[in-house]
Design a protein around this motif. Structure first.
Motif, short mmCIF file in Angstrom:
data_model
loop_
_atom_site.label_atom_id
_atom_site.label_comp_id
_atom_site.label_asym_id
_atom_site.label_seq_id
_atom_site.Cartn_x
_atom_site.Cartn_y
_atom_site.Cartn_z
N UNK A 130 0.83 -1.21 0.00
CA UNK A 130 0.00 0.00 0.00
C UNK A 130 0.87 1.26 0.00
N UNK A 131 1.90 1.26 0.83
CA UNK A 131 2.75 2.45 0.91
C UNK A 131 3.54 2.66 -0.39
N UNK A 132 3.73 1.60 -1.16
CA UNK A 132 4.42 1.71 -2.44
C UNK A 132 3.47 2.06 -3.58
N UNK A 133 2.16 2.19 -3.28
CA UNK A 133 1.20 2.64 -4.27
C UNK A 133 0.56 1.57 -5.12
N UNK A 134 0.74 0.30 -4.75
CA UNK A 134 0.21 -0.76 -5.59
C UNK A 134 -1.31 -0.88 -5.55
N UNK A 135 -1.95 -0.30 -4.54
CA UNK A 135 -3.40 -0.38 -4.43
C UNK A 135 -4.07 0.99 -4.61
N UNK A 136 -3.33 1.97 -5.07
CA UNK A 136 -3.84 3.34 -5.07
C UNK A 136 -4.95 3.58 -6.09
N UNK A 137 -4.94 2.83 -7.18
CA UNK A 137 -5.90 3.08 -8.26
C UNK A 137 -7.29 2.58 -7.88
N UNK A 138 -8.28 3.45 -8.01
CA UNK A 138 -9.68 3.08 -7.79
C UNK A 138 -10.41 3.20 -9.13
N UNK A 139 -11.11 2.15 -9.52
CA UNK A 139 -11.74 2.15 -10.83
C UNK A 139 -13.24 2.38 -10.78
N UNK A 140 -13.85 2.76 -11.92
CA UNK A 140 -15.28 3.05 -11.98
C UNK A 140 -16.16 1.85 -12.32
N UNK A 141 -15.57 0.71 -12.66
CA UNK A 141 -16.37 -0.40 -13.19
C UNK A 141 -17.35 -0.96 -12.17
N UNK A 142 -16.96 -1.02 -10.91
CA UNK A 142 -17.87 -1.58 -9.91
C UNK A 142 -19.16 -0.78 -9.86
N UNK A 143 -19.05 0.54 -9.85
CA UNK A 143 -20.25 1.38 -9.83
C UNK A 143 -21.09 1.16 -11.09
N UNK A 144 -20.41 1.02 -12.22
CA UNK A 144 -21.13 0.80 -13.48
C UNK A 144 -21.93 -0.50 -13.44
N UNK A 145 -21.34 -1.54 -12.92
CA UNK A 145 -22.03 -2.83 -12.85
C UNK A 145 -23.19 -2.80 -11.87
N UNK A 146 -23.01 -2.11 -10.76
CA UNK A 146 -24.06 -2.05 -9.74
C UNK A 146 -25.19 -1.10 -10.12
N UNK A 147 -24.89 -0.14 -10.98
CA UNK A 147 -25.89 0.88 -11.32
C UNK A 147 -26.10 1.86 -10.18
N UNK A 148 -25.12 1.95 -9.31
CA UNK A 148 -25.16 2.88 -8.17
C UNK A 148 -23.74 3.02 -7.64
N UNK A 149 -23.56 3.96 -6.73
CA UNK A 149 -22.25 4.10 -6.12
C UNK A 149 -22.01 2.98 -5.11
N UNK A 150 -20.85 2.34 -5.15
CA UNK A 150 -20.53 1.34 -4.13
C UNK A 150 -20.39 2.00 -2.76
N UNK A 151 -20.46 1.19 -1.73
CA UNK A 151 -20.25 1.71 -0.38
C UNK A 151 -18.81 2.18 -0.23
N UNK A 152 -18.65 3.32 0.38
CA UNK A 152 -17.33 3.88 0.60
C UNK A 152 -16.76 3.39 1.93
N UNK A 153 -15.49 3.71 2.17
CA UNK A 153 -14.89 3.40 3.45
C UNK A 153 -15.64 4.06 4.58
#
Length: 283
Positions: free
Chosen positions: A251-274
């Motif tokens: 995480x500190x090296x940035x390997x998980x930093x990218x957040x994508x839009x596909x989950x929201x597109x598939x759900x047809x709504x915004x996913x739950x946030x942290x």
């Protein structure tokens, strides 16, 4: 037919529940170690057959007639997960599956320090050589937040190693999106990323927790080895503690930093946030 492995587990079971809302039960099958634990699915018309990644012959029978197979990845750090996943992939191919979907991991790319990345990368390579269509669901981290953050509600402190931005994702959203893909007409080839819309750090969590509770929650950075030592004192096996440490290092090296839009597109709504998940945990 769609066959889901690991259907008595959290992700696999929730995926089957969402499939039952989208298609007839007799078009769904599950492959499970203990069929008695899947009786609630059998009672609703789902085909239940025994199967484990250690038993290729049983898997071939369990996958018979499947057009698609969802392979829920194993996570035993002591097991040879690559060989076990190879067994499952070869069984799905032998059973005639046209597409294999595999629950991979966000950031499963070479160089990622998180050790679990290695077997996901290797499994994706086996899928690529399998000769059938495949989809790797690179799911965002969806573990319980109390495991991620530690006992902050008691201590008022998030005391963890140095981290970096991670789009911590709700498992329920992942399960629903997986069912949408399996039951839908849209195909995805190769790896796809399914994450919450925003990546956050432990500093962000401390701020969110402070806002939600009305008291100051501090973020304290622990030295890596001090954190491992602390984990050992509360009974966490060293192998597991060091595996988790590699997650923070990634995480500190940035390997998980990218957040994508596909989950929201598939759900047809915004996913739950942290923040949504943390509020639910507090409640």
């Amino acid at each position: 037919m769609i066959v889901v492995t690991g259907a008595t587990g959290g992700l696999g079971g929730a995926t089957v529940e969402h499939l039952l809302k989208r298609m007839p039960a007799d078009q769904i099958g599950v492959s499970v170690r203990d069929t008695t634990k899947a009786q609630h699915f059998a009672d609703r018309g789902v085909r239940v057959r025994p199967g484990s990644y250690e038993d290729p012959a049983a898997l071939r029978d369990s996958f018979a007639g499947a057009e698609q197979v969802l392979l829920v990845s194993g996570n035993d750090p002591a097991a040879d997960m690559v060989s076990l996943h190879r067994n499952a992939i070869e069984a799905a191919v032998a059973a005639g599956a046209r597409r294999i979907l595999y629950t991979s991991q966000h950031g499963a790319v070479p160089g990622n320090p998180y050790r679990a990345s290695d077997f996901h990368i290797a499994t994706e390579a086996i899928l690529g050589d399998s000769g059938v269509d495949w989809t790797a669901l690179r799911n965002g981290a969806y573990g319980p937040l109390d495991q991620v953050l530690g006992p902050w509600q008691r201590t008022g402190v998030i005391a963890q190693p140095e981290d970096g931005p991670v789009p911590y994702t709700d498992r329920a959203d992942i399960a629903e999106a997986t069912a949408v893909i399996l039951a839908g007409d849209r195909s995805f080839d190769g790896p796809i990323t399914l994450t919450a819309p925003t990546a956050v750090t432990f500093h962000d969590f401390a701020r969110i927790a402070s806002d939600l509770t009305g008291r100051t929650v501090k973020r304290v950075r622990l030295d890596d080895e001090q954190w491992v030592a602390d984990q050992l004192t509360i009974g966490v096996p060293e192998q597991m503690a060091r595996l988790l440490l590699t997650f923070y290092q990634a995480a500190r090296a940035g390997y998980f930093a990218e957040a994508g839009p596909l989950l929201a597109e598939l759900l047809g709504r915004e996913p739950r946030t942290a923040a949504d998940r943390l509020a639910a945990q507090i409640a």
